[in-house]
Design a protein around this motif. Sequence first.
Motif, PDB file in Angstrom:
ATOM      1  N   ASP A   4       0.722  -1.137   0.093  1.00  0.00           N
ATOM      2  CA  ASP A   4       0.047   0.069  -0.045  1.00  0.00           C
ATOM      3  C   ASP A   4       0.811   1.309   0.038  1.00  0.00           C
ATOM      4  O   ASP A   4       0.540   1.951  -0.965  1.00  0.00           O
ATOM      5  N   LEU A   5       2.006   1.075   0.809  1.00  0.00           N
ATOM      6  CA  LEU A   5       2.717   2.443   0.907  1.00  0.00           C
ATOM      7  C   LEU A   5       3.477   2.758  -0.414  1.00  0.00           C
ATOM      8  O   LEU A   5       3.584   3.638  -0.756  1.00  0.00           O
ATOM      9  N   ASP A   6       4.029   1.451  -0.752  1.00  0.00           N
ATOM     10  CA  ASP A   6       5.083   1.589  -2.198  1.00  0.00           C
ATOM     11  C   ASP A   6       4.131   2.400  -3.151  1.00  0.00           C
ATOM     12  O   ASP A   6       4.470   3.084  -3.985  1.00  0.00           O
ATOM     13  N   GLY A   7       2.691   1.974  -3.205  1.00  0.00           N
ATOM     14  CA  GLY A   7       2.002   2.317  -4.225  1.00  0.00           C
ATOM     15  C   GLY A   7       1.794   3.990  -4.320  1.00  0.00           C
ATOM     16  O   GLY A   7       1.997   5.025  -4.942  1.00  0.00           O
ATOM     17  N   VAL A   8       1.650   4.318  -3.030  1.00  0.00           N
ATOM     18  CA  VAL A   8       1.376   5.664  -2.522  1.00  0.00           C
ATOM     19  C   VAL A   8       2.778   6.756  -2.720  1.00  0.00           C
ATOM     20  O   VAL A   8       2.758   7.774  -3.215  1.00  0.00           O
ATOM     21  N   ARG A   9       3.728   6.014  -2.230  1.00  0.00           N
ATOM     22  CA  ARG A   9       5.053   6.678  -2.265  1.00  0.00           C
ATOM     23  C   ARG A   9       5.504   6.892  -4.018  1.00  0.00           C
ATOM     24  O   ARG A   9       5.776   7.904  -4.350  1.00  0.00           O
ATOM     25  N   HIS A  11       3.243   7.473  -6.246  1.00  0.00           N
ATOM     26  CA  HIS A  11       2.338   8.563  -6.478  1.00  0.00           C
ATOM     27  C   HIS A  11       2.878   9.821  -6.313  1.00  0.00           C
ATOM     28  O   HIS A  11       2.714  10.773  -7.313  1.00  0.00           O
ATOM     29  N   TYR A  12       3.729  10.051  -5.211  1.00  0.00           N
ATOM     30  CA  TYR A  12       4.021  11.229  -4.853  1.00  0.00           C
ATOM     31  C   TYR A  12       5.636  11.302  -5.198  1.00  0.00           C
ATOM     32  O   TYR A  12       6.469  11.975  -4.498  1.00  0.00           O
ATOM     33  N   ARG A  13       6.170  10.387  -6.003  1.00  0.00           N
ATOM     34  CA  ARG A  13       7.600  10.436  -6.376  1.00  0.00           C
ATOM     35  C   ARG A  13       8.067  11.642  -7.261  1.00  0.00           C
ATOM     36  O   ARG A  13       8.127  11.463  -8.367  1.00  0.00           O
ATOM     37  N   LEU A  43       1.137  26.942  -4.813  1.00  0.00           N
ATOM     38  CA  LEU A  43       1.610  25.604  -5.156  1.00  0.00           C
ATOM     39  C   LEU A  43       1.899  24.734  -3.837  1.00  0.00           C
ATOM     40  O   LEU A  43       2.506  23.463  -3.918  1.00  0.00           O
ATOM     41  N   ASP A  44       1.883  25.506  -2.768  1.00  0.00           N
ATOM     42  CA  ASP A  44       2.239  24.611  -1.562  1.00  0.00           C
ATOM     43  C   ASP A  44       1.263  24.142  -0.454  1.00  0.00           C
ATOM     44  O   ASP A  44       1.411  23.776   0.588  1.00  0.00           O
ATOM     45  N   GLN A  45      -0.343  24.436  -0.895  1.00  0.00           N
ATOM     46  CA  GLN A  45      -1.257  24.086  -0.079  1.00  0.00           C
ATOM     47  C   GLN A  45      -1.925  22.780  -0.844  1.00  0.00           C
ATOM     48  O   GLN A  45      -2.917  23.386  -1.845  1.00  0.00           O
ATOM     49  N   LEU A  96       5.816  10.994   4.167  1.00  0.00           N
ATOM     50  CA  LEU A  96       6.228   9.626   3.273  1.00  0.00           C
ATOM     51  C   LEU A  96       7.261   9.912   2.098  1.00  0.00           C
ATOM     52  O   LEU A  96       8.111   9.045   1.802  1.00  0.00           O
ATOM     53  N   SER A  97       6.867  10.959   1.370  1.00  0.00           N
ATOM     54  CA  SER A  97       7.559  11.174   0.125  1.00  0.00           C
ATOM     55  C   SER A  97       8.961  12.105   0.426  1.00  0.00           C
ATOM     56  O   SER A  97       8.995  13.225   0.849  1.00  0.00           O
ATOM     57  N   GLU A  98      10.061  11.558   0.157  1.00  0.00           N
ATOM     58  CA  GLU A  98      11.605  12.043   0.463  1.00  0.00           C
ATOM     59  C   GLU A  98      11.547  13.376  -0.423  1.00  0.00           C
ATOM     60  O   GLU A  98      12.105  14.562   0.083  1.00  0.00           O
ATOM     61  N   LEU A 139      -4.154  16.919   9.871  1.00  0.00           N
ATOM     62  CA  LEU A 139      -4.048  15.909   9.095  1.00  0.00           C
ATOM     63  C   LEU A 139      -5.124  16.287   7.934  1.00  0.00           C
ATOM     64  O   LEU A 139      -6.163  16.298   8.001  1.00  0.00           O
ATOM     65  N   GLN A 140      -4.475  16.728   6.763  1.00  0.00           N
ATOM     66  CA  GLN A 140      -5.142  17.612   5.583  1.00  0.00           C
ATOM     67  C   GLN A 140      -5.052  16.726   4.450  1.00  0.00           C
ATOM     68  O   GLN A 140      -3.882  16.513   3.953  1.00  0.00           O
ATOM     69  N   HIS A 141      -5.911  15.948   4.126  1.00  0.00           N
ATOM     70  CA  HIS A 141      -6.112  15.322   2.613  1.00  0.00           C
ATOM     71  C   HIS A 141      -4.882  14.260   2.649  1.00  0.00           C
ATOM     72  O   HIS A 141      -4.204  14.461   1.734  1.00  0.00           O
ATOM     73  N   VAL A 142      -4.951  13.392   3.705  1.00  0.00           N
ATOM     74  CA  VAL A 142      -3.760  12.483   3.701  1.00  0.00           C
ATOM     75  C   VAL A 142      -4.491  11.079   3.963  1.00  0.00           C
ATOM     76  O   VAL A 142      -3.909   9.994   3.406  1.00  0.00           O
ATOM     77  N   ALA A 143      -5.612  10.952   4.826  1.00  0.00           N
ATOM     78  CA  ALA A 143      -6.161   9.730   5.158  1.00  0.00           C
ATOM     79  C   ALA A 143      -6.762   8.703   4.205  1.00  0.00           C
ATOM     80  O   ALA A 143      -6.658   7.780   4.166  1.00  0.00           O
ATOM     81  N   MET A 144      -6.974   9.473   2.829  1.00  0.00           N
ATOM     82  CA  MET A 144      -7.684   8.934   1.757  1.00  0.00           C
ATOM     83  C   MET A 144      -6.126   8.039   1.271  1.00  0.00           C
ATOM     84  O   MET A 144      -6.729   6.993   0.321  1.00  0.00           O
ATOM     85  N   ASN A 145      -5.015   8.191   1.592  1.00  0.00           N
ATOM     86  CA  ASN A 145      -4.081   7.555   1.034  1.00  0.00           C
ATOM     87  C   ASN A 145      -3.627   6.192   1.985  1.00  0.00           C
ATOM     88  O   ASN A 145      -2.684   5.529   1.774  1.00  0.00           O
ATOM     89  N   ILE A 146      -4.617   6.110   3.221  1.00  0.00           N
ATOM     90  CA  ILE A 146      -4.138   5.329   3.933  1.00  0.00           C
ATOM     91  C   ILE A 146      -5.026   4.126   4.504  1.00  0.00           C
ATOM     92  O   ILE A 146      -6.089   4.594   4.709  1.00  0.00           O
TER      93      ILE A 146
HETATM   94  C1  SAM Z   1      -2.713  15.482  -1.061  1.00  0.00           C
HETATM   95  S1  SAM Z   1      -1.204  15.659  -0.231  1.00  0.00           S
HETATM   96  C2  SAM Z   1      -1.408  16.910   1.180  1.00  0.00           C
HETATM   97  C3  SAM Z   1      -0.368  17.487   1.649  1.00  0.00           C
HETATM   98  C4  SAM Z   1      -0.630  18.457   2.807  1.00  0.00           C
HETATM   99  N1  SAM Z   1      -1.100  17.745   3.799  1.00  0.00           N
HETATM  100  C5  SAM Z   1      -1.324  19.688   2.307  1.00  0.00           C
HETATM  101  O1  SAM Z   1      -2.277  19.608   2.702  1.00  0.00           O
HETATM  102  O2  SAM Z   1      -0.661  20.504   1.665  1.00  0.00           O
HETATM  103  C6  SAM Z   1      -0.965  14.060   0.570  1.00  0.00           C
HETATM  104  C7  SAM Z   1       0.407  13.857   1.434  1.00  0.00           C
HETATM  105  O3  SAM Z   1       0.311  12.909   2.305  1.00  0.00           O
HETATM  106  C8  SAM Z   1       1.614  12.161   2.109  1.00  0.00           C
HETATM  107  N2  SAM Z   1       1.224  10.814   2.706  1.00  0.00           N
HETATM  108  C9  SAM Z   1       0.486   9.878   2.120  1.00  0.00           C
HETATM  109  N3  SAM Z   1       0.318   8.763   2.773  1.00  0.00           N
HETATM  110  C10 SAM Z   1       1.210   8.639   3.653  1.00  0.00           C
HETATM  111  C11 SAM Z   1       1.785   7.991   4.750  1.00  0.00           C
HETATM  112  N4  SAM Z   1       1.437   6.971   4.895  1.00  0.00           N
HETATM  113  N5  SAM Z   1       2.689   8.507   5.726  1.00  0.00           N
HETATM  114  C12 SAM Z   1       3.108   9.866   5.636  1.00  0.00           C
HETATM  115  N6  SAM Z   1       2.759  10.799   4.583  1.00  0.00           N
HETATM  116  C13 SAM Z   1       1.806  10.245   3.475  1.00  0.00           C
HETATM  117  C14 SAM Z   1       1.703  12.171   0.694  1.00  0.00           C
HETATM  118  O4  SAM Z   1       3.373  12.053   0.474  1.00  0.00           O
HETATM  119  C15 SAM Z   1       1.492  13.814   0.499  1.00  0.00           C
HETATM  120  O5  SAM Z   1       2.312  14.554   0.611  1.00  0.00           O
END
Ligand code: SAM
Length: 276
Positions: A4-9, A11-13, A43-45, A96-98, A139-146
């Motif tokens: 799961d994490l590899d696929g998400v990583r 996506h944000y590579r 570009l940063d939100q 997660l994304s270096e 936690l903003q727009h992150v949970a949908m990747n988890i």
């Molecule tokens: C849509 S972006 C939102 C970034 C930031 N919260 C914002 O609102 O500007 C989703 C972020 O969640 C990070 N992310 C996704 N799954 C993660 C995980 N398991 N652990 C840490 N970060 C994760 C991604 O790398 C990405 O930077």
Amino acid sequence: MTDDLDGVRDHYRATGLAERLKTVLAVLGPEDQRLKPEQLATLDQFHTRGLAATAELAKLVGIAAGMSVLDVGSGVGGPARFLAATYGCEVTGVDLSEPFVEAAIYLTGRTGQAGTVSFKAGSALALPLDDGGFDVVLLQHVAMNIADRPLLYREIRRMLKPGGKFATFDVVLNGGDPHYPVPWAKTPAESFLLSAAATCEAIAAAGFRTLVQQDDTAGAKAWFAALRASGPPPSLKLGVVMGPGFADFAANLGRNLMEGRLGILTAVFEAVPAKA
Ligand SMILES: C[S@@+](CC[C@H](N)C(=O)[O-])C[C@H]1O[C@@H](n2cnc3c(N)ncnc32)[C@H](O)[C@@H]1O
């Protein structure tokens, strides 16, 4: 690490992101010229409604001067820089994304905030930080990747001081299957959406009491409608971060909201002892 994490990583590579940012930011002046955090806001939100949504969430959760704030999934660091500049709090971001973390550190150097805003690479499912160090977790727009929501919310609970607060702003399942790609996933394989009710239930089970729960879908739809009407976008946009396909991803999120397939949840919780 799990698949799961590899696929998400992947996506944000965003390979070479910091270098690309350096190039596009030349439009704002020479490298040694200090930038204001708000100059980077397009570009940063990286979430629906951009800076306005971060500002509202910060107000709702009651961020104040001197607080210690953790931003989980901090992206390229826009929310962290805004909070530190606006409230005089200290902010730590974990992502997660270096390449995103590297870009976040670069941009924070450009705004002169390295003393109060820091970033670490790491997973939200194994946060690389000691227990109980934060007044607020965002936690903003992150949970949908988890996929593993119970672990995610337990990790967030572990970060909080007694009585600390957790504020979430996320995309939720509403009335149907979404169209892909979307900003957080090219395919359903990287997307782990829950309904608003299931999200709040998982959070409560990790040891939280609900303080605020609101449906932000109408605000998000109005924002997308305004975007559709506003004509050609300026050059400093999230496409710089995510690549040329981003316009399609964002258009599909707008379509999913308009068609009632997805919604947006804003909620604030207080840490309480976890249920046995
Ligand atoms: C849509 S972006 C939102 C970034 C930031 N919260 C914002 O609102 O500007 C989703 C972020 O969640 C990070 N992310 C996704 N799954 C993660 C995980 N398991 N652990 C840490 N970060 C994760 C991604 O790398 C990405 O930077």
